[in-house]
Each structure stands twice: as C-alpha cells, then as structure tokens.
Design an enzyme around this catalytic site. Structure first.
Site, PDB file in Angstrom:
ATOM      1  N   LYS A  16      -0.301 -26.911   5.960  1.00  0.00           N
ATOM      2  CA  LYS A  16      -1.315 -27.536   6.833  1.00  0.00           C
ATOM      3  C   LYS A  16      -2.291 -28.387   6.014  1.00  0.00           C
ATOM      4  O   LYS A  16      -2.641 -29.487   6.412  1.00  0.00           O
ATOM      5  CB  LYS A  16      -2.114 -26.455   7.585  1.00  0.00           C
ATOM      6  CG  LYS A  16      -1.281 -25.593   8.507  1.00  0.00           C
ATOM      7  CD  LYS A  16      -2.120 -24.513   9.159  1.00  0.00           C
ATOM      8  CE  LYS A  16      -2.619 -23.456   8.191  1.00  0.00           C
ATOM      9  NZ  LYS A  16      -1.584 -22.607   7.585  1.00  0.00           N
ATOM     10  N   GLY A  40      -5.583 -19.763   2.453  1.00  0.00           N
ATOM     11  CA  GLY A  40      -5.423 -20.342   1.122  1.00  0.00           C
ATOM     12  C   GLY A  40      -4.747 -21.678   1.296  1.00  0.00           C
ATOM     13  O   GLY A  40      -3.617 -21.740   1.751  1.00  0.00           O
ATOM     14  N   ARG A 142     -20.604  -6.916  19.033  1.00  0.00           N
ATOM     15  CA  ARG A 142     -21.981  -7.439  19.058  1.00  0.00           C
ATOM     16  C   ARG A 142     -22.859  -6.810  17.978  1.00  0.00           C
ATOM     17  O   ARG A 142     -24.043  -6.583  18.155  1.00  0.00           O
ATOM     18  CB  ARG A 142     -22.592  -7.316  20.453  1.00  0.00           C
ATOM     19  CG  ARG A 142     -21.886  -8.272  21.415  1.00  0.00           C
ATOM     20  CD  ARG A 142     -21.806  -7.791  22.790  1.00  0.00           C
ATOM     21  NE  ARG A 142     -20.988  -6.590  22.894  1.00  0.00           N
ATOM     22  CZ  ARG A 142     -20.807  -5.926  24.014  1.00  0.00           C
ATOM     23  NH1 ARG A 142     -21.387  -6.326  25.110  1.00  0.00           N
ATOM     24  NH2 ARG A 142     -20.035  -4.852  24.050  1.00  0.00           N
ATOM     25  N   THR A 302      -4.186 -16.782  -1.703  1.00  0.00           N
ATOM     26  CA  THR A 302      -5.358 -15.909  -1.649  1.00  0.00           C
ATOM     27  C   THR A 302      -5.136 -14.597  -2.392  1.00  0.00           C
ATOM     28  O   THR A 302      -6.019 -14.100  -3.075  1.00  0.00           O
ATOM     29  CB  THR A 302      -5.719 -15.637  -0.177  1.00  0.00           C
ATOM     30  OG1 THR A 302      -5.884 -16.903   0.467  1.00  0.00           O
ATOM     31  CG2 THR A 302      -6.993 -14.834  -0.033  1.00  0.00           C
ATOM     32  N   THR A 303      -3.927 -14.025  -2.242  1.00  0.00           N
ATOM     33  CA  THR A 303      -3.722 -12.679  -2.778  1.00  0.00           C
ATOM     34  C   THR A 303      -2.747 -12.622  -3.957  1.00  0.00           C
ATOM     35  O   THR A 303      -2.606 -11.573  -4.583  1.00  0.00           O
ATOM     36  CB  THR A 303      -3.169 -11.753  -1.678  1.00  0.00           C
ATOM     37  OG1 THR A 303      -1.973 -12.349  -1.158  1.00  0.00           O
ATOM     38  CG2 THR A 303      -4.170 -11.554  -0.563  1.00  0.00           C
ATOM     39  N   LYS A 333       8.207 -29.357   3.128  1.00  0.00           N
ATOM     40  CA  LYS A 333       9.068 -28.686   2.147  1.00  0.00           C
ATOM     41  C   LYS A 333      10.552 -28.941   2.347  1.00  0.00           C
ATOM     42  O   LYS A 333      11.380 -28.068   2.037  1.00  0.00           O
ATOM     43  CB  LYS A 333       8.771 -27.181   2.144  1.00  0.00           C
ATOM     44  CG  LYS A 333       7.384 -26.870   1.582  1.00  0.00           C
ATOM     45  CD  LYS A 333       7.354 -25.498   0.981  1.00  0.00           C
ATOM     46  CE  LYS A 333       6.233 -25.348   0.004  1.00  0.00           C
ATOM     47  NZ  LYS A 333       6.268 -24.118  -0.743  1.00  0.00           N
ATOM     48  N   LEU A 334      10.899 -30.092   2.894  1.00  0.00           N
ATOM     49  CA  LEU A 334      12.317 -30.433   3.053  1.00  0.00           C
ATOM     50  C   LEU A 334      12.999 -30.462   1.690  1.00  0.00           C
ATOM     51  O   LEU A 334      14.159 -30.082   1.546  1.00  0.00           O
ATOM     52  CB  LEU A 334      12.420 -31.803   3.756  1.00  0.00           C
ATOM     53  CG  LEU A 334      13.821 -32.245   4.160  1.00  0.00           C
ATOM     54  CD1 LEU A 334      14.437 -31.289   5.176  1.00  0.00           C
ATOM     55  CD2 LEU A 334      13.803 -33.660   4.738  1.00  0.00           C
ATOM     56  N   SER A 420       7.567 -34.041   4.973  1.00  0.00           N
ATOM     57  CA  SER A 420       6.967 -33.909   3.651  1.00  0.00           C
ATOM     58  C   SER A 420       8.048 -33.467   2.671  1.00  0.00           C
ATOM     59  O   SER A 420       8.788 -32.521   2.942  1.00  0.00           O
ATOM     60  CB  SER A 420       5.816 -32.900   3.715  1.00  0.00           C
ATOM     61  OG  SER A 420       5.365 -32.603   2.426  1.00  0.00           O
ATOM     62  N   GLY A 422       7.464 -33.058  -0.831  1.00  0.00           N
ATOM     63  CA  GLY A 422       6.884 -32.608  -2.091  1.00  0.00           C
ATOM     64  C   GLY A 422       5.400 -32.385  -1.891  1.00  0.00           C
ATOM     65  O   GLY A 422       4.836 -32.798  -0.875  1.00  0.00           O
TER      66      GLY A 422
HETATM   67  P1  GDP Z   1      -1.391 -23.995   4.186  1.00  0.00           P
HETATM   68  O1  GDP Z   1      -2.000 -22.634   4.086  1.00  0.00           O
HETATM   69  O2  GDP Z   1      -0.625 -24.182   5.453  1.00  0.00           O
HETATM   70  O3  GDP Z   1      -2.356 -25.103   3.942  1.00  0.00           O
HETATM   71  O4  GDP Z   1      -0.299 -24.066   3.033  1.00  0.00           O
HETATM   72  P2  GDP Z   1      -0.502 -23.590   1.516  1.00  0.00           P
HETATM   73  O5  GDP Z   1      -1.323 -24.623   0.818  1.00  0.00           O
HETATM   74  O6  GDP Z   1      -0.944 -22.179   1.443  1.00  0.00           O
HETATM   75  O7  GDP Z   1       1.000 -23.569   1.010  1.00  0.00           O
HETATM   76  C1  GDP Z   1       1.783 -24.690   0.954  1.00  0.00           C
HETATM   77  C2  GDP Z   1       2.240 -24.906  -0.491  1.00  0.00           C
HETATM   78  O8  GDP Z   1       3.300 -25.837  -0.498  1.00  0.00           O
HETATM   79  C3  GDP Z   1       1.174 -25.544  -1.384  1.00  0.00           C
HETATM   80  O9  GDP Z   1       1.400 -25.088  -2.707  1.00  0.00           O
HETATM   81  C4  GDP Z   1       1.467 -27.037  -1.290  1.00  0.00           C
HETATM   82  O10 GDP Z   1       1.038 -27.759  -2.430  1.00  0.00           O
HETATM   83  C5  GDP Z   1       2.963 -27.030  -1.198  1.00  0.00           C
HETATM   84  N1  GDP Z   1       3.549 -28.092  -0.384  1.00  0.00           N
HETATM   85  C6  GDP Z   1       3.092 -28.682   0.753  1.00  0.00           C
HETATM   86  N2  GDP Z   1       4.010 -29.546   1.238  1.00  0.00           N
HETATM   87  C7  GDP Z   1       5.076 -29.500   0.399  1.00  0.00           C
HETATM   88  C8  GDP Z   1       6.364 -30.128   0.381  1.00  0.00           C
HETATM   89  O11 GDP Z   1       6.724 -30.915   1.250  1.00  0.00           O
HETATM   90  N3  GDP Z   1       7.200 -29.776  -0.647  1.00  0.00           N
HETATM   91  C9  GDP Z   1       6.848 -28.896  -1.623  1.00  0.00           C
HETATM   92  N4  GDP Z   1       7.735 -28.643  -2.585  1.00  0.00           N
HETATM   93  N5  GDP Z   1       5.655 -28.285  -1.630  1.00  0.00           N
HETATM   94  C10 GDP Z   1       4.791 -28.579  -0.639  1.00  0.00           C
HETATM   95  P1  IMO Z   2      -3.269 -19.909   5.646  1.00  0.00           P
HETATM   96  O1  IMO Z   2      -4.426 -20.584   6.347  1.00  0.00           O
HETATM   97  C1  IMO Z   2      -0.411 -16.640   5.498  1.00  0.00           C
HETATM   98  C2  IMO Z   2      -1.778 -12.736   6.947  1.00  0.00           C
HETATM   99  C3  IMO Z   2      -1.911 -11.608   5.958  1.00  0.00           C
HETATM  100  C4  IMO Z   2      -1.566 -10.438   6.861  1.00  0.00           C
HETATM  101  C5  IMO Z   2      -2.215 -10.822   8.182  1.00  0.00           C
HETATM  102  C6  IMO Z   2      -3.576 -10.200   8.436  1.00  0.00           C
HETATM  103  O2  IMO Z   2      -3.229 -20.122   4.185  1.00  0.00           O
HETATM  104  O3  IMO Z   2      -2.000 -20.270   6.347  1.00  0.00           O
HETATM  105  P2  IMO Z   2      -5.999 -10.718   7.461  1.00  0.00           P
HETATM  106  O4  IMO Z   2      -6.521 -10.669   6.050  1.00  0.00           O
HETATM  107  O5  IMO Z   2      -6.133 -12.048   8.100  1.00  0.00           O
HETATM  108  O6  IMO Z   2      -6.546  -9.611   8.305  1.00  0.00           O
HETATM  109  O7  IMO Z   2      -4.416 -10.406   7.311  1.00  0.00           O
HETATM  110  O8  IMO Z   2      -2.326 -12.241   8.154  1.00  0.00           O
HETATM  111  N1  IMO Z   2      -2.525 -13.971   6.611  1.00  0.00           N
HETATM  112  C7  IMO Z   2      -1.951 -15.108   6.176  1.00  0.00           C
HETATM  113  N2  IMO Z   2      -0.672 -15.369   5.886  1.00  0.00           N
HETATM  114  N3  IMO Z   2      -1.342 -17.613   5.412  1.00  0.00           N
HETATM  115  C8  IMO Z   2      -2.627 -17.368   5.739  1.00  0.00           C
HETATM  116  O9  IMO Z   2      -3.567 -18.342   5.833  1.00  0.00           O
HETATM  117  C9  IMO Z   2      -2.995 -16.049   6.097  1.00  0.00           C
HETATM  118  N4  IMO Z   2      -4.160 -15.447   6.457  1.00  0.00           N
HETATM  119  C10 IMO Z   2      -3.862 -14.186   6.778  1.00  0.00           C
HETATM  120  O10 IMO Z   2      -1.011 -11.742   4.884  1.00  0.00           O
HETATM  121  O11 IMO Z   2      -0.176 -10.377   7.037  1.00  0.00           O
HETATM  122 MG    MG Z   3      -1.990 -20.983   2.852  1.00  0.00          MG
END
Ligand code: GDP
Ligand code: IMO
Ligand code: MG
Length: 449
Positions: A16, A40, A142, A302-303, A333-334, A420, A422
């Site tokens: 995202k 994260g 609340r 995050t973790t 991630k194609l 996307s 990369g």
């Molecule tokens: P989000 O939580 O949905 O914003 O996604 P994250 O940032 O946690 O995880 C996506 C990971 O994939 C990050 O390390 C990005 O840099 C990487 N990423 C995003 N788009 C692509 C893609 O098209 N190809 C590859 N190889 N990595 C990507």
């Molecule tokens: P982004 O925004 C992936 C998951 C946790 C757990 C469940 C509940 O990077 O996509 P919480 O701490 O929210 O009570 O945990 O949700 N989880 C995620 N998994 N991406 C995230 O955020 C997440 N935020 C929470 O691993 O399974």
């Molecule tokens: Mg994430």
C-alpha cells in the site's frame, strides 16, 4: 479533482505504502484513517528506504498535508521517533496534522496486549504487541485518552487519576504484574503531549474546507480487508476497520465524499500472525514467494516475524472487491513470480463437508477450516529470458506475466490499473489511469444481447 481511498485487499503488507507514495504526487491531502503503530509501511524513493508506522507515506512529497485521522490510535513515543527520524533525514514534516479525536496508546495498553496474548496460549492471535486491541477496547468502553486530552495537562491528570488505579487492578490481580506509578506515567506522557501539541488539529473540519476548495484527498488504509474487525477472518483480525467504509468514519467525512476506491493486492498472498490461510504453501516455491535473501524479503516491518506465504486467492479477492466496493486493483510484486516454473491461482474452494464449490466467500466464520482451494495452474515466464522487474511499460513485460495480469482481470471482473514490478518508484507500470480510467462495471450496467 477526486477523493480516493486506498485499501489493502488481503491480510496487509500488500505494498500500500508504495502505491500511496505514487498517487500522493497528485494529491493535496493524504489521510490515514485507522490502525496504529501495528502498521509497517516501506517506501523506496530517491534511492533511499523509509519505514513508517503512523505517518502517512505521502510525507515524502514536500508541501502536502499528511493527516492522521480520528479512527487511528497513536503511540506518542512511536510517532515522535518517526518525526525525529524524518527530520534528521531532511524530510519536511510541517504538514503533519493529527486529529484531536484520535485515541492514544498508553503504556498499560501494550502491557495488557502482551499479557492477553500469553494468556490465550495456543489460541493467541499473533498480534504485533503494540497495544492496538486494548487501545480500541478502551475507546469503545469510553475509557480512552484522546489526543486532545494528551495535550491538556489538567485533563490528562484527571483521566489518569481514574484510569491508572483501574488498570493496576487488572495488571496485579488478573495478570500478576507490577502496577504502574501514576506520577511517572503522567510526567512522561504530559511531555509527549506538549511536543505533539503543534500538530494536533480538528482534521475533519480541515478536510471539509479542503474539499470546498476542490483539493485532491487520498485516504490511506492500513492493514487489509481480511484483518478488518467486522469483515475479516475474526477473531484473527486487528481491532479497527481497514475496509473502505472505515475511511469515512476514521476521517470524519460522508460517504458521498469518495469518488474512487482502489484495492492493493500482491500477485500472491502473505499473512503475518495466526489464523486461517487456505492457499498457504511451504517448500521451494514458498522460498521464492518469500523472496529470501532480498531487500524485500517477506519479514514483518513492525515485528520482524517471517510472513507466511501462499498462492493468490481469487475467492478472497472477490470478497474484498465486494466489501470495499473496489473500482480497480493495483497488483504488486509481480516480479517475485519471475523465478517460478508454474503459478497457481485459487479460483474456488471445495467445502470438505459436502463437496460444494464456492467462488465467493460465505459468511460462516468457520468455513475456512473446511475450505480446500481448487487451483488453476498457469505457465511461469521463467524461460522467456526476460525479467518483469526490468519492465517499465506494458510492452516490456514478459508475455507470461501480462497473460497472468489479464487472466486475473478476467476471473475477478475488475480492471488492474497499476502493476508494480519492484520496490522502487520507477518499477511501476500504469496500465490505465487508476483514478479517472476504467472501473469495475456494475452488473446492472452490463448489456446482454
Ligand atoms: P504495506 O504495509 O502494504 O505498505 O506493505 P509493506 O511496506 O509492509 O510491504 C511491502 C514490501 O514490498 C516493502 O518492502 C516494499 O518495499 C516491497 N514492495 C512493494 N512493491 C513491490 C514490488 O512490486 N516488488 C517487490 N519486489 N517489492 C515490492
Ligand atoms: P500493514 O499496514 C500485516 C496483524 C497481526 C495480527 C493481527 C492483529 O503494514 O499492512 P494487532 O497488533 O493489530 O492487534 O494484530 O493483525 N497485523 C498486520 N499484518 N500488516 C499489518 O499492517 C498488520 N497490522 C496488524 O500480525 O495477525
Ligand atoms: Mg506493512
């Protein structure tokens, strides 16, 4: 002018942040509407890597207003360290605005999150232990502290005088843990509040004014559809509403504000934490999907936990399209599929109890326990001698990769407007304008001869 919602169509981490960063270029306001420091988000821009938990990914463009809406929960320590980190790297954070109505994650929320997970034993959710569930629970009960309380020393003390003794009963008697000291918590958090004060606003009112001036507003969801408290794989979900409807509640706008909803999905599936995952795989192909040893290896931001991986699940994506009212999809991630001999897509489930086939997800929450994925196998494009990661336009894509995209559009009945290939900004192919281009055709609009 258009107001657009970006939502994760799977279990989070769909990429995202990369897509929000891309679309932020043409947005004036970027509004995060739910979740907290459990998120994260990684953005690779100008040859540098940025990681965010709370601050919207649009912050990297100067001059944008980046808001954190009322539906979020804010850990002051985390946001302050993110702000410091960005400032040290020369990023202008003057456009950061936090809703006065957002709730605050307090130290007892994090302690309780950990203690509850331990108490659940084998039934644990696998939370990020960032205090998310307990903060939202206090909001509903609340008993929450909001940003407007955090920045008001008198109000903060008043609230803590009631809350700390209550939480101490829980910590000591239920979990056998050390109590917290009112004065120590107050001194620490009053200081955080004073540092954050210049960034606290009535963000919903500001969005209303921005809309009147015909500004472009991008609503940024964290987590994903299947982690939604109401519509996800309950109880293995987070405690907020990542779905598109959450954008209205979490930022304080009416539904008629939204012009478009864009879903983000990986070209396969991942999940962190516990809970059902019908298309999960292990072995050689799982290593490829996890991208072991690369900079984008599937490890939770995050973790630091290894993400579970599996094939793309069209049944769950059809559900995400429906629940969010998605107009189009961005496929990320194609490139990760480049090294596979064959690619599988789960197009339906077989109910192991009665042999019935499902193309859409039924409402029964235990259904996924009995759902056996039915796969369609597609040829990989490994032997074409071309990597999709190098593609910068649709013509550059390996033929097999383009066929995969077209196949998904067909079975999901939705346009894929962005692909996307990369992590970097340049590794993005815009097939159609995601905001003004084609969108999902409603059944009622399909003309049948
Ligand atoms: P989000 O939580 O949905 O914003 O996604 P994250 O940032 O946690 O995880 C996506 C990971 O994939 C990050 O390390 C990005 O840099 C990487 N990423 C995003 N788009 C692509 C893609 O098209 N190809 C590859 N190889 N990595 C990507
Ligand atoms: P982004 O925004 C992936 C998951 C946790 C757990 C469940 C509940 O990077 O996509 P919480 O701490 O929210 O009570 O945990 O949700 N989880 C995620 N998994 N991406 C995230 O955020 C997440 N935020 C929470 O691993 O399974
Ligand atoms: Mg994430």
């Amino acid at each position: 002018m258009a107001n657009v919602v970006i939502v994760g169509a799977q279990w989070g981490d769909e990429g995202k942040a990369k897509i929000v960063d891309l679309l932020s270029k043409n947005a004036d306001y970027i509004v995060r509407y739910q979740g907290g420091s459990n998120a994260g988000h990684t953005v690779n821009a100008n040859g540098e890597k940025y990681k965010f938990h709370l601050i919207p990914s649009g912050i990297l463009y100067p001059g944008k207003v980046c808001m954190i809406g009322s539906g979020t929960v804010i850990d002051p320590k985390v946001i302050l360290s993110e702000m410091d980190h960005l400032t040290e790297r020369g990023v202008d954070i003057s456009g950061l605005q936090i809703s006065a109505a957002a709730h605050v994650t307090m130290p007892y929320h994090i302690i309780i999150d950990r203690a509850q997970e331990e108490m659940r034993g084998s039934k644990k959710i696998g939370t990020t232990v960032r205090g998310i569930g307990p903060t939202y629970a206090d909001k509903s009960a609340r008993n929450g502290i909001r940003m407007q309380d955090l920045i008001d020393p008198t109000e903060l003390l008043e609230k803590l005088k009631f809350l700390i003794p209550e939480k101490n009963i829980m910590l000591e008697r239920l979990f056998g843990l050390e109590p917290l000291e009112l004065d120590a918590v107050y001194q620490e958090y009053v200081a955080y509040g004073q540092r954050l004060r210049p960034h606290v606003f009535d963000t919903a009112a500001i969005i209303w004014q921005a809309d009147k001036k015909r500004k472009n507003i991008l609503f940024e969801g964290a987590q994903g559809t299947l982690l939604d408290l109401d519509h996800g794989t309950y109880p293995y979900v987070t405690s907020s509403n990542p779905v598109a409807g959450g954008a209205c509640i979490g930022s304080g706008v009416g539904p008629n504000f939204i012009d478009r909803v864009i879903g983000i999905t990986k070209a396969f599936t991942t999940r962190v934490g516990e809970g059902p995952f019908p298309t999960e795989i292990s072995g050689k192909d799982a290593k490829i999907l996890r991208a072991e040893g690369t900079a984008w290896e599937e490890i939770g931001t995050t973790t630091g936990r290894a993400r579970r991986v599996g094939w793309l699940d069209a049944v769950l994506l059809r559900y995400a399209i429906r629940i969010n009212g998605l107009d189009c999809l961005a496929l990320t991630k194609l490139d990760v599929l480049d090294d596979l001999d064959a690619i599988y897509v789960c197009n339906s489930y077989k109910d192991l109890r009665n042999g019935k086939t499902y193309y859409e997800l039924p409402a029964e929450s235990n259904f996924l326990k009995y759902a056996q994925p039915e796969y369609v196998g597609l040829m990989g494009w490994k032997n074409e001698g071309k990597s999709s990661a190098d593609a910068r336009c649709v013509e550059d894509l390996p033929k097999g990769a383009l066929s995969y995209v077209k196949y998904l559009e067909k079975i999901l009945e939705i346009p894929i407007t962005i692909v996307s290939v990369g992590p970097s900004r340049e590794q993005t192919i815009v097939l159609e304008d995601p905001i003004h281009g084609p969108k999902r055709v409603l059944e009622s609009e399909v003309v049948t001869m």
